[in-house]
Design a protein around this motif. Sequence first.
Motif, PDB file in Angstrom:
ATOM      1  N   GLU A 201      35.964  46.800  35.983  1.00 17.10           N
ATOM      2  CA  GLU A 201      37.031  47.772  35.795  1.00 17.10           C
ATOM      3  C   GLU A 201      38.125  47.224  34.878  1.00 17.10           C
ATOM      4  O   GLU A 201      38.556  47.893  33.937  1.00 17.10           O
ATOM      5  N   ALA A 202      38.564  46.007  35.133  1.00 20.71           N
ATOM      6  CA  ALA A 202      39.618  45.400  34.315  1.00 20.71           C
ATOM      7  C   ALA A 202      39.175  45.230  32.868  1.00 20.71           C
ATOM      8  O   ALA A 202      39.930  45.513  31.937  1.00 20.71           O
ATOM      9  N   LEU A 203      37.939  44.774  32.669  1.00 20.85           N
ATOM     10  CA  LEU A 203      37.450  44.526  31.321  1.00 20.85           C
ATOM     11  C   LEU A 203      37.232  45.811  30.536  1.00 20.85           C
ATOM     12  O   LEU A 203      37.402  45.848  29.317  1.00 20.85           O
ATOM     13  N   GLU A 204      36.875  46.892  31.242  1.00 14.85           N
ATOM     14  CA  GLU A 204      36.589  48.151  30.556  1.00 14.85           C
ATOM     15  C   GLU A 204      37.848  48.944  30.217  1.00 14.85           C
ATOM     16  O   GLU A 204      37.928  49.562  29.153  1.00 14.85           O
ATOM     17  N   VAL A 205      38.843  48.915  31.098  1.00 16.29           N
ATOM     18  CA  VAL A 205      39.983  49.826  30.976  1.00 16.29           C
ATOM     19  C   VAL A 205      41.163  49.233  30.217  1.00 16.29           C
ATOM     20  O   VAL A 205      41.842  49.925  29.461  1.00 16.29           O
ATOM     21  N   SER A 206      41.447  47.958  30.391  1.00 19.91           N
ATOM     22  CA  SER A 206      42.743  47.407  29.994  1.00 19.91           C
ATOM     23  C   SER A 206      42.808  46.953  28.539  1.00 19.91           C
ATOM     24  O   SER A 206      41.790  46.667  27.901  1.00 19.91           O
ATOM     25  N   ASP A 207      44.046  46.869  28.049  1.00 18.62           N
ATOM     26  CA  ASP A 207      44.323  46.235  26.758  1.00 18.62           C
ATOM     27  C   ASP A 207      44.434  44.721  26.912  1.00 18.62           C
ATOM     28  O   ASP A 207      44.052  43.961  26.020  1.00 18.62           O
ATOM     29  N   GLN A 208      45.020  44.304  28.041  1.00 20.66           N
ATOM     30  CA  GLN A 208      45.183  42.883  28.355  1.00 20.66           C
ATOM     31  C   GLN A 208      44.763  42.662  29.810  1.00 20.66           C
ATOM     32  O   GLN A 208      45.035  43.501  30.668  1.00 20.66           O
ATOM     33  N   VAL A 209      44.137  41.530  30.073  1.00 19.45           N
ATOM     34  CA  VAL A 209      43.759  41.151  31.429  1.00 19.45           C
ATOM     35  C   VAL A 209      44.563  39.923  31.833  1.00 19.45           C
ATOM     36  O   VAL A 209      44.619  38.936  31.084  1.00 19.45           O
ATOM     37  N   VAL A 210      45.192  40.004  33.022  1.00 22.85           N
ATOM     38  CA  VAL A 210      45.921  38.873  33.585  1.00 22.85           C
ATOM     39  C   VAL A 210      45.120  38.374  34.776  1.00 22.85           C
ATOM     40  O   VAL A 210      45.058  39.047  35.808  1.00 22.85           O
ATOM     41  N   VAL A 211      44.474  37.228  34.637  1.00 25.81           N
ATOM     42  CA  VAL A 211      43.650  36.686  35.718  1.00 25.81           C
ATOM     43  C   VAL A 211      44.529  35.806  36.602  1.00 25.81           C
ATOM     44  O   VAL A 211      45.149  34.854  36.121  1.00 25.81           O
ATOM     45  N   MET A 212      44.589  36.138  37.902  1.00 28.74           N
ATOM     46  CA  MET A 212      45.436  35.410  38.840  1.00 28.74           C
ATOM     47  C   MET A 212      44.598  34.724  39.907  1.00 28.74           C
ATOM     48  O   MET A 212      43.527  35.189  40.273  1.00 28.74           O
ATOM     49  N   ASN A 213      45.152  33.637  40.418  1.00 35.38           N
ATOM     50  CA  ASN A 213      44.489  32.892  41.483  1.00 35.38           C
ATOM     51  C   ASN A 213      45.528  32.072  42.235  1.00 35.38           C
ATOM     52  O   ASN A 213      46.334  31.364  41.609  1.00 35.38           O
ATOM     53  N   ALA A 214      45.550  32.201  43.544  1.00 35.53           N
ATOM     54  CA  ALA A 214      46.434  31.400  44.402  1.00 35.53           C
ATOM     55  C   ALA A 214      47.889  31.454  43.951  1.00 35.53           C
ATOM     56  O   ALA A 214      48.572  30.436  43.903  1.00 35.53           O
ATOM     57  N   GLY A 215      48.353  32.658  43.607  1.00 29.75           N
ATOM     58  CA  GLY A 215      49.756  32.844  43.279  1.00 29.75           C
ATOM     59  C   GLY A 215      50.154  32.434  41.879  1.00 29.75           C
ATOM     60  O   GLY A 215      51.347  32.432  41.546  1.00 29.75           O
ATOM     61  N   GLN A 216      49.196  32.116  41.034  1.00 26.89           N
ATOM     62  CA  GLN A 216      49.497  31.696  39.669  1.00 26.89           C
ATOM     63  C   GLN A 216      48.640  32.456  38.663  1.00 26.89           C
ATOM     64  O   GLN A 216      47.583  32.999  39.011  1.00 26.89           O
ATOM     65  N   ILE A 217      49.096  32.488  37.416  1.00 22.90           N
ATOM     66  CA  ILE A 217      48.342  33.120  36.338  1.00 22.90           C
ATOM     67  C   ILE A 217      47.448  32.073  35.688  1.00 22.90           C
ATOM     68  O   ILE A 217      47.932  31.040  35.216  1.00 22.90           O
ATOM     69  N   GLU A 218      46.155  32.344  35.672  1.00 24.32           N
ATOM     70  CA  GLU A 218      45.197  31.420  35.081  1.00 24.32           C
ATOM     71  C   GLU A 218      45.007  31.665  33.582  1.00 24.32           C
ATOM     72  O   GLU A 218      44.850  30.719  32.815  1.00 24.32           O
ATOM     73  N   GLN A 219      45.015  32.957  33.187  1.00 21.02           N
ATOM     74  CA  GLN A 219      44.788  33.272  31.780  1.00 21.02           C
ATOM     75  C   GLN A 219      45.234  34.699  31.506  1.00 21.02           C
ATOM     76  O   GLN A 219      45.116  35.574  32.372  1.00 21.02           O
ATOM     77  N   VAL A 220      45.746  34.934  30.305  1.00 19.03           N
ATOM     78  CA  VAL A 220      46.132  36.272  29.847  1.00 19.03           C
ATOM     79  C   VAL A 220      45.519  36.486  28.474  1.00 19.03           C
ATOM     80  O   VAL A 220      45.583  35.602  27.605  1.00 19.03           O
ATOM     81  N   GLY A 221      44.929  37.647  28.252  1.00 20.06           N
ATOM     82  CA  GLY A 221      44.383  37.931  26.937  1.00 20.06           C
ATOM     83  C   GLY A 221      43.613  39.231  26.918  1.00 20.06           C
ATOM     84  O   GLY A 221      43.386  39.854  27.964  1.00 20.06           O
ATOM     85  N   PRO A 222      43.195  39.670  25.725  1.00 15.60           N
ATOM     86  CA  PRO A 222      42.345  40.856  25.627  1.00 15.60           C
ATOM     87  C   PRO A 222      41.050  40.637  26.395  1.00 15.60           C
ATOM     88  O   PRO A 222      40.604  39.486  26.551  1.00 15.60           O
ATOM     89  N   PRO A 223      40.427  41.711  26.890  1.00 15.16           N
ATOM     90  CA  PRO A 223      39.209  41.558  27.698  1.00 15.16           C
ATOM     91  C   PRO A 223      38.131  40.696  27.052  1.00 15.16           C
ATOM     92  O   PRO A 223      37.564  39.816  27.710  1.00 15.16           O
ATOM     93  N   ALA A 224      37.836  40.919  25.779  1.00 24.84           N
ATOM     94  CA  ALA A 224      36.773  40.150  25.119  1.00 24.84           C
ATOM     95  C   ALA A 224      37.123  38.675  25.049  1.00 24.84           C
ATOM     96  O   ALA A 224      36.259  37.803  25.245  1.00 24.84           O
ATOM     97  N   GLU A 225      38.390  38.374  24.800  1.00 28.18           N
ATOM     98  CA  GLU A 225      38.808  36.965  24.699  1.00 28.18           C
ATOM     99  C   GLU A 225      38.704  36.261  26.048  1.00 28.18           C
ATOM    100  O   GLU A 225      38.218  35.130  26.146  1.00 28.18           O
TER     101      GLU A 225
END
Length: 356
Positions: A201-225
């Motif tokens: 869902e996140a990869l198909e719909v969004s312009d940017q994906v913010v991947v979170m884990n244990a209260g922190q941001i692991e990575q931010v970027g366009p879905p393909a990246e």
Amino acid sequence: MSIEVRNINKTFGTFTALKDINLVVPSGELVALLGPSGCGKTTLLRIISGLEQPDAGNGAILFHDEDVAGQSVADRKIGFVFQHYALFRHMSVFDNVAFGLTVKPRSQRPSKAEIHDQVMELLRLVQLESQANRFPSQLSGGQRQRVALARALAVKPKVLLLDEPFGALDAKVRQELRRWLRRLHDELHVTSVFVTHDQEEALEVSDQVVVMNAGQIEQVGPPAEVYDHPANPFVYQFLGNVNLFHGRLDGGQARLDNVDHSQPDQEVVAYVRPHDLDVSRERTSPDAIETIVRYIHAAGGMPRLELERLDNGEAIAAEVARERYRELELQVGDHLFVTPRNLRFFVEGAPLDYQI
């Protein structure tokens, strides 16, 4: 309307829900907060909306460079869509959508004729004009969620926030609605943030994906990246199935297998997606790994194979194109040679600078 989150922390007793979160959501973009349950994504969404307050400190929430941390939910002009619709059961579809307009202060409230026109325009937008006089109980789950979205849009929010908006729906309806949401966003360009634990869902719909884990941001970027160039093993594994192969550094090059356990600092782990495995009945490469087919999932466009390595018994997941599957005429118990490609190497969690 851009959103900026600066140095946000949030604790509940001894539990740290968010730790030093910094994030920028560009104006007009649709951004997904993606992560496992308990990672802090809903807490972050609630702090952006004003439904939750961050810990005291130097943190700030800015809407278009204006700090709104001290503003109420109403003053922030947020549109919020919840997972379970939260519609008024005793009100018609029309009245549900009109609710936010009818409760405005008299000086700001549109006339009845204006409310009627605005509501009917929104119902046309969400393709529910013919359902205006029905009640929520007479609608499908997907229709109710579209009513909830129309109600959120009725007050012309600066920011639209969605908390697992399709989580209560079955897979087919969820897929249809997320495509519909993408088209709607392309038409309206309302700055939107939505929470999901569904990677597809996140990869198909969004312009940017913010991947979170244990209260922190692991990575931010366009879905393909984010999918093709994960920042660390967590992102790699969370965004889809992955196989792990052990190896070592040899003369500055990463190689599979033959791990030298006397030099643990040179050990590496290679990550590769199931669709990035070439399978063959014959050895076609020195790097090929001999396996035996343990199970075949033949349904779908990409049949999935559960394989077992003959050298160490480890499991390998592979996906093959249907044409290749038919060509190989695979059966459980067959011997196959697997050659990994597009591997990504990590040393103690940090990516190396190259792939093979």
